[in-house]
Design an enzyme around this catalytic site. Structure first.
Site, mmCIF file in Angstrom:
data_model
loop_
_atom_site.group_PDB
_atom_site.id
_atom_site.type_symbol
_atom_site.label_atom_id
_atom_site.label_comp_id
_atom_site.label_asym_id
_atom_site.label_seq_id
_atom_site.Cartn_x
_atom_site.Cartn_y
_atom_site.Cartn_z
ATOM 1 N N TYR A 102 -11.521 -11.500 8.893
ATOM 2 C CA TYR A 102 -12.587 -12.385 8.650
ATOM 3 C C TYR A 102 -12.401 -13.901 8.738
ATOM 4 O O TYR A 102 -13.451 -14.599 8.257
ATOM 5 C CB TYR A 102 -13.268 -11.836 7.277
ATOM 6 C CG TYR A 102 -12.621 -11.948 5.892
ATOM 7 C CD1 TYR A 102 -12.282 -12.803 5.387
ATOM 8 C CD2 TYR A 102 -12.007 -10.874 5.671
ATOM 9 C CE1 TYR A 102 -11.792 -12.783 4.087
ATOM 10 C CE2 TYR A 102 -11.216 -10.594 4.526
ATOM 11 C CZ TYR A 102 -10.969 -11.671 3.809
ATOM 12 O OH TYR A 102 -10.134 -11.715 2.527
ATOM 13 N N ARG A 147 1.880 -2.501 20.709
ATOM 14 C CA ARG A 147 2.888 -3.357 21.406
ATOM 15 C C ARG A 147 4.238 -2.313 21.440
ATOM 16 O O ARG A 147 5.077 -2.796 22.363
ATOM 17 C CB ARG A 147 3.042 -4.848 20.772
ATOM 18 C CG ARG A 147 1.696 -5.494 21.126
ATOM 19 C CD ARG A 147 1.965 -6.714 20.183
ATOM 20 N NE ARG A 147 1.621 -6.476 18.719
ATOM 21 C CZ ARG A 147 1.784 -7.325 17.950
ATOM 22 N NH1 ARG A 147 2.064 -8.695 17.998
ATOM 23 N NH2 ARG A 147 1.157 -7.095 16.649
ATOM 24 N N GLY A 196 -3.797 -2.084 17.560
ATOM 25 C CA GLY A 196 -2.739 -2.072 16.723
ATOM 26 C C GLY A 196 -2.468 -0.811 16.008
ATOM 27 O O GLY A 196 -3.099 0.167 15.899
ATOM 28 N N LYS A 242 0.662 -1.354 -0.010
ATOM 29 C CA LYS A 242 -0.097 -0.120 0.030
ATOM 30 C C LYS A 242 0.879 1.220 -0.197
ATOM 31 O O LYS A 242 0.452 2.199 -0.610
ATOM 32 C CB LYS A 242 -1.131 0.161 1.229
ATOM 33 C CG LYS A 242 -2.193 -1.191 0.994
ATOM 34 C CD LYS A 242 -3.085 -1.003 2.171
ATOM 35 C CE LYS A 242 -3.986 -2.191 1.884
ATOM 36 N NZ LYS A 242 -5.018 -2.264 2.967
ATOM 37 N N GLY A 257 -0.619 -0.578 9.106
ATOM 38 C CA GLY A 257 -1.351 -0.057 7.905
ATOM 39 C C GLY A 257 -3.047 0.124 8.163
ATOM 40 O O GLY A 257 -3.513 1.364 7.887
#
Length: 274
Positions: free
Chosen positions: A218, A153, A128, A68, A131
């Site tokens: 998912y 983290r 998190g 990305k 990205g």
């Protein structure tokens, strides 16, 4: 005879991607004869060469991890949201042969979270700092969130997101991973971590039923954290919801025609056996 037009999802690994199911169903339902959509395995460093070698029949690319940032860098122009986030999941071929970068993940997140009842002035916790978290911070800004807390983290990972928060105009705070369960009392909790990372939290979060929980994963579904949130009465949004929403945006940019959302959703559900 219809003119052949092509599009694809690129990333590594890519064999698991359901994007071809969604887009090809859309082409069929919209009567776009000659259009096809496939998968191309491509590492980040390989993306510029792959894009440079594509012929004029290529209309666009859906870019997944890890490409990305590289997609944004190789584009001749980019949308304001892709620039602010520092990443693009969409490359659109322009008439002059150059590429335009966009990030439909952000609009997709806004759509699915709004549909789940998220309203302005919400507090948002993002689990998190990679990205997908960049897109989540930008989506929170579009939703006019009161504040965003990123739980990571690594402290440095939170600092890397501060330019994104500044660009989109949303207050950003950081919290250590040890406090992840405590931060899940926000109005909206968005998990962007890889499979398995958030599983230990399933037994320690004291969910509020009014919270909306969005897990970008998912597969497998539900994740342990999503199952716990659902059992507590929370509204749940899955990565499949986002996969469809961001694909609709890409479809319309690639083809220039309205996306047949119902057909695309049905194909996705069928592929998952839902």
């Amino acid at each position: 005879m219809a003119v052949a037009r092509r599009a694809a999802v690129v990333g590594k690994p890519i064999a698991h991607s359901l994007s071809p199911v969604i887009h090809n169903a859309g082409y069929a339902a919209a009567g776009l004869a000659g259009w096809s959509y496939t998968r191309l395995e491509c590492a980040e460093a390989e993306l510029p060469a792959l894009v440079a070698g594509l012929g004029p029949e290529w209309a666009g690319l859906s870019v997944t991890m890890p490409g990305k940032e590289a997609a944004l860098a190789l584009a001749a122009a980019a949308s304001p949201v892709a620039t602010a986030v520092g990443a693009a999941n969409t490359l659109v071929r322009r008439p002059d042969g150059t590429w335009y970068a966009d990030n439909t993940d952000v609009a997709g997140m806004v759509e699915v979270l709004t549909g789940a009842g998220v309203r302005p002035d919400a507090t948002v916790t993002v689990l998190g700092a990679g990205g997908t978290a960049r897109a989540a911070v930008a989506a929170a800004a579009r939703l006019r969130a009161r504040a965003v807390t990123v739980v990571a983290r690594r402290v440095q990972a939170v600092d890397d997101l501060r330019p994104v928060a500044g660009a989109v105009g949303v207050p950003l705070a950081g919290a250590p991973w040890d406090d992840a369960a405590g931060q899940a009392t926000a109005d909206v909790v968005i998990s962007t971590v890889p499979k398995g990372v958030a599983d230990p939290l399933a037994g320690s979060v004291a969910w509020r039923p009014a919270t909306v929980f969005f897990d970008a994963l998912y597969d497998p579904w539900p994740t342990p954290l999503a199952a716990a949130a659902r059992a507590a009465g929370c509204r749940i949004v899955s990565g499949l919801d986002l996969l469809l929403a961001q694909a609709v945006g890409q479809f319309e940019q690639f083809t220039g025609v309205p996306a047949p959302r119902a057909a695309m959703a049905a194909a996705l559900a069928g592929a998952r056996g839902d």
